[in-house]
Design an enzyme around this catalytic site. Structure first.
Site, PDB file in Angstrom:
ATOM      1  N   MET A 155       0.842  -1.202   0.000  1.00 15.13           N
ATOM      2  CA  MET A 155       0.000   0.000   0.000  1.00 15.13           C
ATOM      3  C   MET A 155       0.879   1.253   0.000  1.00 15.13           C
ATOM      4  O   MET A 155       0.410   2.348   0.331  1.00 15.13           O
ATOM      5  CB  MET A 155      -0.932  -0.006   1.213  1.00 15.13           C
ATOM      6  CG  MET A 155      -1.903  -1.194   1.183  1.00 15.13           C
ATOM      7  SD  MET A 155      -3.413  -0.918   2.100  1.00 15.13           S
ATOM      8  CE  MET A 155      -2.779  -0.686   3.751  1.00 15.13           C
ATOM      9  N   HIS A 212       8.844   1.197   3.547  1.00 18.07           N
ATOM     10  CA  HIS A 212       9.894   1.205   4.560  1.00 18.07           C
ATOM     11  C   HIS A 212      10.755  -0.032   4.357  1.00 18.07           C
ATOM     12  O   HIS A 212      10.507  -0.834   3.433  1.00 18.07           O
ATOM     13  CB  HIS A 212       9.288   1.255   5.971  1.00 18.07           C
ATOM     14  CG  HIS A 212       8.229   0.230   6.209  1.00 18.07           C
ATOM     15  ND1 HIS A 212       8.484  -1.126   6.263  1.00 18.07           N
ATOM     16  CD2 HIS A 212       6.876   0.351   6.387  1.00 18.07           C
ATOM     17  CE1 HIS A 212       7.371  -1.786   6.485  1.00 18.07           C
ATOM     18  NE2 HIS A 212       6.364  -0.918   6.559  1.00 18.07           N
ATOM     19  N   GLY A 246      10.880  -2.798   5.773  1.00 15.87           N
ATOM     20  CA  GLY A 246      10.150  -4.070   5.775  1.00 15.87           C
ATOM     21  C   GLY A 246       9.694  -4.443   4.367  1.00 15.87           C
ATOM     22  O   GLY A 246       9.877  -5.582   3.913  1.00 15.87           O
ATOM     23  N   HIS A 247       9.102  -3.461   3.659  1.00 12.75           N
ATOM     24  CA  HIS A 247       8.707  -3.714   2.267  1.00 12.75           C
ATOM     25  C   HIS A 247       9.934  -4.071   1.417  1.00 12.75           C
ATOM     26  O   HIS A 247       9.886  -4.983   0.597  1.00 12.75           O
ATOM     27  CB  HIS A 247       8.068  -2.465   1.660  1.00 12.75           C
ATOM     28  CG  HIS A 247       6.804  -2.005   2.310  1.00 12.75           C
ATOM     29  ND1 HIS A 247       6.730  -0.837   3.024  1.00 12.75           N
ATOM     30  CD2 HIS A 247       5.554  -2.538   2.340  1.00 12.75           C
ATOM     31  CE1 HIS A 247       5.493  -0.660   3.459  1.00 12.75           C
ATOM     32  NE2 HIS A 247       4.754  -1.676   3.076  1.00 12.75           N
ATOM     33  N   GLN A 276     -10.539  -2.570   1.864  1.00 15.57           N
ATOM     34  CA  GLN A 276     -10.111  -3.285   3.072  1.00 15.57           C
ATOM     35  C   GLN A 276     -10.109  -2.395   4.298  1.00 15.57           C
ATOM     36  O   GLN A 276      -9.718  -2.823   5.383  1.00 15.57           O
ATOM     37  CB  GLN A 276      -8.744  -3.936   2.858  1.00 15.57           C
ATOM     38  CG  GLN A 276      -7.576  -2.982   2.790  1.00 15.57           C
ATOM     39  CD  GLN A 276      -6.291  -3.683   2.387  1.00 15.57           C
ATOM     40  OE1 GLN A 276      -6.159  -4.163   1.265  1.00 15.57           O
ATOM     41  NE2 GLN A 276      -5.335  -3.763   3.298  1.00 15.57           N
ATOM     42  N   GLN A 306       5.332 -11.659   7.472  1.00 14.49           N
ATOM     43  CA  GLN A 306       4.847 -12.363   8.662  1.00 14.49           C
ATOM     44  C   GLN A 306       4.214 -11.387   9.653  1.00 14.49           C
ATOM     45  O   GLN A 306       3.398 -11.763  10.488  1.00 14.49           O
ATOM     46  CB  GLN A 306       6.005 -13.124   9.312  1.00 14.49           C
ATOM     47  CG  GLN A 306       5.690 -13.831  10.613  1.00 14.49           C
ATOM     48  CD  GLN A 306       4.644 -14.924  10.443  1.00 14.49           C
ATOM     49  OE1 GLN A 306       4.508 -15.497   9.359  1.00 14.49           O
ATOM     50  NE2 GLN A 306       3.911 -15.206  11.506  1.00 14.49           N
ATOM     51  N   LYS A 307       4.577 -10.109   9.555  1.00 14.06           N
ATOM     52  CA  LYS A 307       3.972  -9.086  10.409  1.00 14.06           C
ATOM     53  C   LYS A 307       2.446  -9.167  10.349  1.00 14.06           C
ATOM     54  O   LYS A 307       1.765  -8.989  11.339  1.00 14.06           O
ATOM     55  CB  LYS A 307       4.458  -7.720   9.946  1.00 14.06           C
ATOM     56  CG  LYS A 307       3.520  -6.607  10.258  1.00 14.06           C
ATOM     57  CD  LYS A 307       4.165  -5.506  11.003  1.00 14.06           C
ATOM     58  CE  LYS A 307       3.156  -4.538  11.542  1.00 14.06           C
ATOM     59  NZ  LYS A 307       2.160  -4.133  10.547  1.00 14.06           N
ATOM     60  N   SER A 323       3.940   1.310   8.083  1.00 13.76           N
ATOM     61  CA  SER A 323       3.639   2.653   7.572  1.00 13.76           C
ATOM     62  C   SER A 323       2.879   3.447   8.624  1.00 13.76           C
ATOM     63  O   SER A 323       2.996   4.669   8.697  1.00 13.76           O
ATOM     64  CB  SER A 323       2.805   2.552   6.298  1.00 13.76           C
ATOM     65  OG  SER A 323       3.423   1.685   5.371  1.00 13.76           O
TER      66      SER A 323
END
Ligand code: AMP
Length: 281
Positions: free
Chosen positions: A31, A35, A37-38, A62, A149-150, A187
């Site tokens: 989305m 950061h 993580g992405h 969503q 997994q987050k 985010s």
């Protein structure tokens, strides 16, 4: 890998650009407001695939009516810069009108797995997620799709959808990337003020304390839930919405832990709703 990154906004362009991508093709749905993580998902896709397609779409379906769709952070220019640096081949950035044209009326729903946890707190959320990811799969036809997994329940639901709808692709679930103080990158962390940001790592501290109990032999699920609650009770800025100790595959709440389990929570830090989890076993 193509020479320069292509960016497409409508379906015709996407179908055209896709033909230049070598297989296997990895898809990383996001989305935006990217950061590290992405980027870790993209790096894993880069390692395992010959081309990488990233989608950026803040999916309105969503978000619940009282959730943060309109205020969700956006930074297209910064995102595209990061994606170019990460060696992404194609970026799919549709508008809501492209994804849901007037008269849109088709939905994808996964049944039992979407009922507990996030599903019970966010009615309709997973229907939006599965619908948009099915549309992304149909339009991009990846060989592998990468998720974090987050969002553990999301990963489980999408694995189920992929199996049930016979999508010919592999779902790859990548580890949660954290800030140095343990806070899971998100985010939504940008919503936190300085004090809240200082308080937020207690979520992972609480999960880690319970995981340490598990590793020391604790197998009573309620004992682990209580441990999380006890640690969080020391931080007045955090209000727990749920703590779950559930079977990893079915997400059914446990009494005793005899197989792989998911310890997961949602909590408000001020007005910001954060989720986190650890896997046991
Ligand atoms: P989002 O943009 O929040 O929808 O996330 C896009 C993808 O990145 C999802 O598969 C998330 O699970 C994943 N993701 C988000 N945060 C993290 C993180 N801290 N570590 C690993 N993956 C993440």
């Amino acid at each position: 890998m193509t020479e320069s990154m292509m960016i497409v906004n409508n379906l015709d362009e996407l179908l055209y650009a896709r033909r230049f991508l070598d297989r296997p093709l990895g898809l990383v749905p996001t989305m935006g407001y990217l950061h590290a993580g992405h980027i870790s998902l993209i790096q894993q896709a880069r390692q395992e695939c010959n081309s990488v397609l990233v989608s950026i779409f803040v999916n309105p379906t969503q978000f619940g009516p009282n959730e943060d769709f309109t205020s969700y952070p956006r930074n297209t220019e910064g995102d595209l810069h990061l994606l170019e640096q990460a060696g992404v081949d194609l970026v799919w950035m549709p508008s809501p009108e492209v994804m849901y044209p007037p008269g849109y009326q088709t939905w994808v729903e996964v049944d039992n797995l979407t009922k507990p946890l996030e599903g019970s707190m966010r009615p309709g959320h997973f229907r939006g997620v599965t619908t948009v990811v099915a549309k992304l799969f149909n339009a991009t036809r990846p060989d592998r799709a990468y998720f974090g997994q987050k969002d553990a329940q999301q990963a489980a639901v999408l694995r189920q959808m992929t199996r049930d709808l016979s999508y010919p692709l592999d779902i790859i679930v990548c580890p949660t990337l954290r800030e140095t103080d343990g806070l899971a990158m998100s985010s939504r962390n940008t919503y936190l003020d300085a004090q809240q940001r200082q308080a937020a790592p207690v979520l992972y501290r609480a999960l880690s304390a319970a995981r340490a109990d598990y590793e020391a032999g604790q197998r009573d699920a309620e004992g682990l839930r209580q441990k999380v609650k006890a640690v969080l009770a020391g931080e007045p800025q955090v209000s727990l919405q749920y703590i779950s100790c559930a079977d990893y595959d079915t997400l059914v709440e446990l009494e005793q832990i005899n197989a792989r389990a998911l310890l997961s929570l949602a909590a408000f830090v001020g007005k910001t709703r954060l989720i986190d989890n650890v896997v046991l076993g």
